[in-house]
Design a protein around this motif. Sequence first.
Motif, short mmCIF file in Angstrom:
data_model
loop_
_atom_site.label_atom_id
_atom_site.label_comp_id
_atom_site.label_asym_id
_atom_site.label_seq_id
_atom_site.Cartn_x
_atom_site.Cartn_y
_atom_site.Cartn_z
N HIS A 1 -14.96 6.18 -8.82
CA HIS A 1 -14.12 5.13 -8.25
C HIS A 1 -14.09 5.23 -6.71
CE1 HIS A 1 -10.54 7.52 -7.41
NE2 HIS A 1 -10.53 7.99 -8.64
N HIS A 2 -13.47 4.23 -6.08
CA HIS A 2 -13.68 4.05 -4.66
C HIS A 2 -13.10 5.17 -3.80
CE1 HIS A 2 -9.74 2.48 -3.20
NE2 HIS A 2 -9.57 2.26 -4.47
N ILE A 3 -12.00 5.81 -4.23
CA ILE A 3 -11.44 6.87 -3.39
C ILE A 3 -12.36 8.10 -3.42
CG2 ILE A 3 -9.54 8.55 -3.30
CD1 ILE A 3 -8.94 6.00 -1.83
N GLU B 1 -3.91 4.28 -7.58
CA GLU B 1 -5.17 3.76 -7.02
C GLU B 1 -5.94 4.85 -6.27
OE1 GLU B 1 -4.38 0.43 -4.51
OE2 GLU B 1 -6.49 0.04 -4.11
N ASP B 2 -5.23 5.76 -5.61
CA ASP B 2 -5.90 6.78 -4.79
C ASP B 2 -6.01 8.13 -5.50
OD1 ASP B 2 -5.96 4.82 -2.92
OD2 ASP B 2 -4.69 5.83 -1.44
N ALA B 3 -5.50 8.22 -6.74
CA ALA B 3 -5.55 9.51 -7.45
C ALA B 3 -6.97 9.80 -7.93
CB ALA B 3 -4.59 9.47 -8.63
N MET B 4 -7.26 11.10 -8.09
CA MET B 4 -8.59 11.52 -8.58
C MET B 4 -8.36 12.60 -9.63
SD MET B 4 -10.60 11.88 -4.95
CE MET B 4 -9.29 12.63 -4.00
N ALA B 5 -9.24 12.62 -10.66
CA ALA B 5 -9.06 13.61 -11.73
C ALA B 5 -10.40 14.04 -12.29
CB ALA B 5 -8.20 13.02 -12.84
N GLN B 6 -10.49 15.34 -12.55
CA GLN B 6 -11.76 15.90 -13.02
C GLN B 6 -12.21 15.30 -14.36
OE1 GLN B 6 -12.47 19.82 -11.95
NE2 GLN B 6 -13.50 20.42 -13.81
N ASP B 7 -11.28 15.12 -15.29
CA ASP B 7 -11.68 14.65 -16.62
C ASP B 7 -11.33 13.18 -16.87
OD1 ASP B 7 -12.71 17.16 -17.34
OD2 ASP B 7 -10.67 17.88 -17.67
N ASN C 1 -6.77 18.21 -2.49
CA ASN C 1 -5.89 19.06 -3.32
C ASN C 1 -4.63 18.31 -3.73
OD1 ASN C 1 -5.16 21.42 -4.62
ND2 ASN C 1 -4.08 22.22 -2.84
N LYS C 2 -4.11 17.48 -2.83
CA LYS C 2 -2.88 16.73 -3.13
C LYS C 2 -3.15 15.61 -4.15
CE LYS C 2 0.12 13.46 -0.89
NZ LYS C 2 0.07 12.56 0.25
N MET C 3 -4.28 14.93 -4.02
CA MET C 3 -4.51 13.73 -4.81
C MET C 3 -5.25 13.98 -6.13
SD MET C 3 -2.97 11.59 -2.99
CE MET C 3 -3.30 10.10 -3.95
N SER C 4 -5.75 15.21 -6.35
CA SER C 4 -6.58 15.46 -7.53
C SER C 4 -6.28 16.82 -8.14
CB SER C 4 -8.06 15.42 -7.13
OG SER C 4 -8.43 16.65 -6.51
N ASN C 5 -7.01 17.13 -9.21
CA ASN C 5 -6.94 18.48 -9.77
C ASN C 5 -8.26 19.23 -9.61
OD1 ASN C 5 -8.43 17.04 -11.57
ND2 ASN C 5 -7.33 17.67 -13.41
N TYR C 6 -9.14 18.75 -8.74
CA TYR C 6 -10.44 19.41 -8.55
C TYR C 6 -10.28 20.84 -8.04
CZ TYR C 6 -12.89 14.96 -9.18
OH TYR C 6 -13.38 13.79 -9.70
N ASP D 1 0.82 -1.22 0.00
CA ASP D 1 0.00 0.00 0.00
C ASP D 1 0.85 1.27 0.00
OD1 ASP D 1 -2.59 0.66 -0.30
OD2 ASP D 1 -3.03 0.89 1.82
N HIS D 2 2.00 1.22 0.67
CA HIS D 2 2.84 2.42 0.75
C HIS D 2 3.34 2.87 -0.63
CE1 HIS D 2 5.38 -1.15 1.08
NE2 HIS D 2 6.33 -0.44 0.52
N GLU D 3 3.31 1.95 -1.61
CA GLU D 3 3.75 2.33 -2.97
C GLU D 3 2.58 2.82 -3.82
OE1 GLU D 3 6.06 -0.63 -5.01
OE2 GLU D 3 7.04 -1.26 -3.16
N ASN D 4 1.37 2.78 -3.25
CA ASN D 4 0.16 3.01 -4.04
C ASN D 4 -0.51 4.32 -3.71
OD1 ASN D 4 0.76 0.59 -5.16
ND2 ASN D 4 -0.99 -0.52 -4.34
N ARG D 5 0.24 5.39 -3.59
CA ARG D 5 -0.36 6.67 -3.19
C ARG D 5 0.05 7.82 -4.09
NH1 ARG D 5 0.73 5.02 2.84
NH2 ARG D 5 -1.01 3.58 3.06
N LYS D 6 0.32 7.55 -5.35
CA LYS D 6 0.73 8.65 -6.24
C LYS D 6 -0.46 9.54 -6.55
CE LYS D 6 4.72 7.00 -8.79
NZ LYS D 6 5.22 6.60 -10.08
N PRO D 7 -0.26 10.86 -6.50
CA PRO D 7 -1.37 11.76 -6.85
C PRO D 7 -1.55 11.86 -8.36
CG PRO D 7 0.55 13.03 -6.21
CD PRO D 7 0.93 11.58 -6.04
#
Length: 512
Positions: A370-372, A258-264, A437-442, A184-190
């Motif tokens: 998605h789940h995050i 896995e944890d990243a989020m994006a508007q488009d 703010n860290k994980m997305s561009n919303y 999991d520690h490797e799975n947090r890229k924004p």
Amino acid sequence: MTIAGKNKYMQTRLESIWILGDQLFPHHLLLDPAQKSQRVVVMIEAIDRMQERRAHKHKVILVVSAMRHFAESLQQQGWRVDYREADNFQAGLRDHLAEYQPQKLWMMESAEWELRQLQHQHASKLKLSVEIIKNSNFLVEQLAPEEKIEKKVILENFYRAMRKHFGVLLEKNDVPSGGAWNFDHENRKPYHAKIKPLPPISFAPDATTQAVIAKVDAACPDNISATTNFHLAVTRAQALKVLEDFIENRLPNFGAYEDAMAQDEPILFHSVLSPLLNIGLLEPLEIVQRAEAAYRAGSAPINSVEGFIRQIIGWREYVYWRYHKMMPGFHTLNHWNSSRKLPDFFWTAKTSMNCLQQIIGRVLASGYSHHIERLMVLCNFALLAGINPKEVNDWFLSVYFDAYDWVVTPNVIGLGLCADGGIVGTKPYIASAAYINKMSNYCQSCAYNPKVRTGDDACPFNYLYWNFLLRFETQLRANPRMGPNVLGLKHLDAEERQRVQTQAEEFLQSLL
Ligand code: SF4
């Protein structure tokens, strides 16, 4: 609609197999080819289930079209199928029994607690032999966690026991592949703009699906969304293509983002296999084994494969097991005594908070996020704003195309809102705007400022977060996993605390 009539079979009394719309398995345990001549399959397309909770129309189309395709495929394999369109299950089953007069009725237990009760009530009332077998869409039915796990069952030891029991991602002497059980520690890229995921494969509706769409338009006018843009897989062959598309095009990057989020980019590198897995077009072990094969072939890294397999064989199975232990009564848990009505913008997406506007708008239109986004934006907001857990849960059950009570309730009332007091998860998943703010561009397109705690343009996630910490400081302090969050309170002097509480109260009063 009766696909195969009864007449030529009336000389001998048959046994009936009632198959539900989420039991469309390629290897259904009750469909033993050796029994073909003695059994008739009954499937019931019930109008009241289609209209239930104003479910998202894409979910209704998916289930009904997949049922019709499944029935056709059984018939092609030589099974006799009594496919009924009825007002409800009771009417459909009554008419089937009256017409076929079977000597025995077979069922597989529903994954849903309430429908399972109904099955058992039927079994005790019907004047024929009834046998109900365990649901084969969940591997945990083969594990008995409380016997296998010596300590208190929590997700981590549950997941390891599942890996060992089914021999998944293991090397010699049960050593986990890659040298660790969890990456999991490797799975947090924004999210970052250079990410360019391929869109998932989609399918134009065939004649069967178009007929279902016409029926849903006529029978479910009040359900969520439009019937346009339906593109989901509805057959086993299509579901396998979706699986291969994910394994080839998105699994390699699934873990890292896995944890990243994006508007488009609503899907990013997620699989979107849940709607197909939840109705049985794909089976959990075949998905897990396919992902493991990609790792062994060197086409996907261990952090992606382990993270994905943990979702399937760990989390999915764990919440199903927990749900049945905690029912009935799960729906009314309310640890934080949250009583606020669900704001109207959950049904319209009309809010100036950009992350909520984008995600809710997308879910209402397509039935998916998605789940995050479900956990760290929607549930996070609902928990911080003190919205009644049952209202939040009912919303999730209505608007997602993969929604079933066994998966929504543990994820929303349990993990997302921690309304169970920390049974499903071990801490409340709360975060300020800094996380989003860290994980997305919303936040880049939002009217609010994610970097300030209070003030005219301060993001509501910020003052609601600090207000929550202030309200529940004593309780949160007692949770070892919440220590760092509570420690942050020492940076707030008395005046800032007052500003936080006043602004949070004003915002909450403004919610309609
Ligand atoms: Fe969401 Fe706040 Fe960011 Fe706006 S500033 S997108 S409301 S987290």
